[in-house]
Design a protein around this motif. Structure first.
Motif, short mmCIF file in Angstrom:
data_model
loop_
_atom_site.label_atom_id
_atom_site.label_comp_id
_atom_site.label_asym_id
_atom_site.label_seq_id
_atom_site.Cartn_x
_atom_site.Cartn_y
_atom_site.Cartn_z
N GLN A 13 7.73 41.57 -17.23
CA GLN A 13 6.61 40.93 -17.44
C GLN A 13 6.29 39.65 -16.41
N GLN A 14 7.39 38.99 -16.15
CA GLN A 14 7.26 37.82 -15.12
C GLN A 14 6.95 38.29 -13.67
N GLU A 15 7.30 39.47 -13.41
CA GLU A 15 7.24 39.80 -11.81
C GLU A 15 5.55 40.51 -12.03
N LEU A 16 5.38 41.11 -13.23
CA LEU A 16 3.87 41.65 -13.25
C LEU A 16 2.80 40.61 -13.03
N ASP A 17 3.21 39.47 -13.84
CA ASP A 17 2.37 38.44 -13.71
C ASP A 17 2.05 37.63 -12.31
N LEU A 18 3.22 37.76 -11.71
CA LEU A 18 3.16 37.27 -10.14
C LEU A 18 2.43 38.14 -9.33
N ILE A 19 2.64 39.50 -9.47
CA ILE A 19 1.86 40.66 -8.65
C ILE A 19 0.22 40.34 -9.03
N ALA A 20 0.00 40.01 -10.43
CA ALA A 20 -1.45 39.90 -10.63
C ALA A 20 -1.98 38.55 -10.01
N ALA A 21 -1.03 37.58 -10.13
CA ALA A 21 -1.37 36.33 -9.57
C ALA A 21 -1.87 36.56 -7.92
N LEU A 22 -1.29 37.61 -7.25
CA LEU A 22 -1.33 37.73 -6.01
C LEU A 22 -2.54 38.92 -5.93
N ALA A 23 -3.37 39.07 -6.73
CA ALA A 23 -4.49 39.93 -6.55
C ALA A 23 -4.15 41.44 -6.60
N TRP A 24 -3.05 41.90 -7.15
CA TRP A 24 -2.62 43.07 -7.10
C TRP A 24 -2.33 43.61 -5.68
N LEU A 96 9.85 41.28 3.27
CA LEU A 96 8.98 41.66 2.36
C LEU A 96 7.48 41.18 2.58
N ALA A 97 7.32 40.09 3.20
CA ALA A 97 5.91 39.59 3.64
C ALA A 97 5.11 40.75 4.65
N VAL A 98 5.98 41.12 5.67
CA VAL A 98 5.59 42.26 6.46
C VAL A 98 5.38 43.47 5.60
N PHE A 99 6.21 43.79 4.95
CA PHE A 99 6.11 45.04 3.88
C PHE A 99 4.51 45.05 3.23
N ASN A 100 4.78 43.84 2.66
CA ASN A 100 3.21 43.52 1.86
C ASN A 100 1.84 43.81 2.65
N GLN A 101 2.03 43.60 3.92
CA GLN A 101 1.13 43.60 4.73
C GLN A 101 0.46 45.21 5.00
N HIS A 102 1.45 46.25 4.71
CA HIS A 102 1.48 47.50 4.95
C HIS A 102 0.99 48.20 3.64
N ILE A 103 0.92 47.57 2.50
CA ILE A 103 0.60 48.19 1.35
C ILE A 103 -1.04 48.57 1.51
N GLU A 104 -1.30 49.71 1.17
CA GLU A 104 -2.77 50.28 1.19
C GLU A 104 -3.38 50.16 -0.13
N GLY A 105 -4.34 49.50 -0.23
CA GLY A 105 -4.93 49.47 -1.66
C GLY A 105 -4.31 48.42 -2.46
N LEU A 106 -4.48 48.58 -3.86
CA LEU A 106 -4.01 47.70 -4.91
C LEU A 106 -2.67 48.15 -5.34
N ILE A 107 -2.04 47.58 -5.96
CA ILE A 107 -0.91 47.85 -6.71
C ILE A 107 -1.32 48.04 -8.27
N GLU A 108 -0.95 49.28 -8.88
CA GLU A 108 -1.62 49.48 -10.14
C GLU A 108 -0.47 49.79 -11.08
N VAL A 109 -0.92 49.40 -12.42
CA VAL A 109 0.33 49.56 -13.67
C VAL A 109 -0.06 51.00 -14.14
N ILE A 110 0.91 52.07 -14.01
CA ILE A 110 0.59 53.14 -14.38
C ILE A 110 1.61 53.53 -15.87
N ALA A 111 2.44 52.49 -16.20
CA ALA A 111 3.25 52.83 -17.42
C ALA A 111 3.69 51.70 -18.05
#
Length: 116
Positions: A13-24, A96-111
């Motif tokens: 939950q804690q990491e998910l909340d941080l991801i949400a705070a980063l606009a997914w 990780l900051a550079v890795f994040n720049q290569h994410i295409e689209g949003l991070i989504e919860v699937i389960a």
């Protein structure tokens, strides 16, 4: 459009909340005691970690899915850490900051898994 690879990550939950705070759009920086960020290569492995490890420890576990440019990912060799399906990529925390720049689209919860 450049090719992407779907990756998965079990989160609490804690990491998910941080991801949400980063606009997914990104994963939060690693803690000092976490030298690597390890996305996994298949949903089954992420589900196993979330359900079997995160739920007993945290009470809840989630699986998130996201896409990253395939060409960028080639620099991270696949690490097998157990069974045949236990494949991860090991991204050094300082990258990780550079890795994040290569994410295409949003991070989504699937389960989502909860203690019953």
């Amino acid at each position: 459009m450049a090719a992407t690879t779907l990756l998965y990550r079990p989160v609490n939950q804690q990491e998910l909340d941080l991801i949400a705070a980063l606009a997914w759009e990104a994963f939060p920086p690693r803690l000092p005691e976490q030298p690597i960020f390890y996305p996994v290569l298949n949903e089954e492995y992420a589900t196993q970690i979330s359900r079997d490890w995160n739920v007993p420890y945290y009470g809840v576990g989630y699986v998130v899915r996201f896409a990253v440019g395939a060409e960028y990912l080639k620099q991270f060799p696949v690490q097998n850490v157990g069974d045949q399906q236990h494949d991860e990529l090991w991204v050094p925390a300082e990258e990780l900051a550079v890795f994040n720049q290569h994410i295409e689209g949003l991070i989504e919860v699937i389960a989502e898994f909860r203690r019953s």
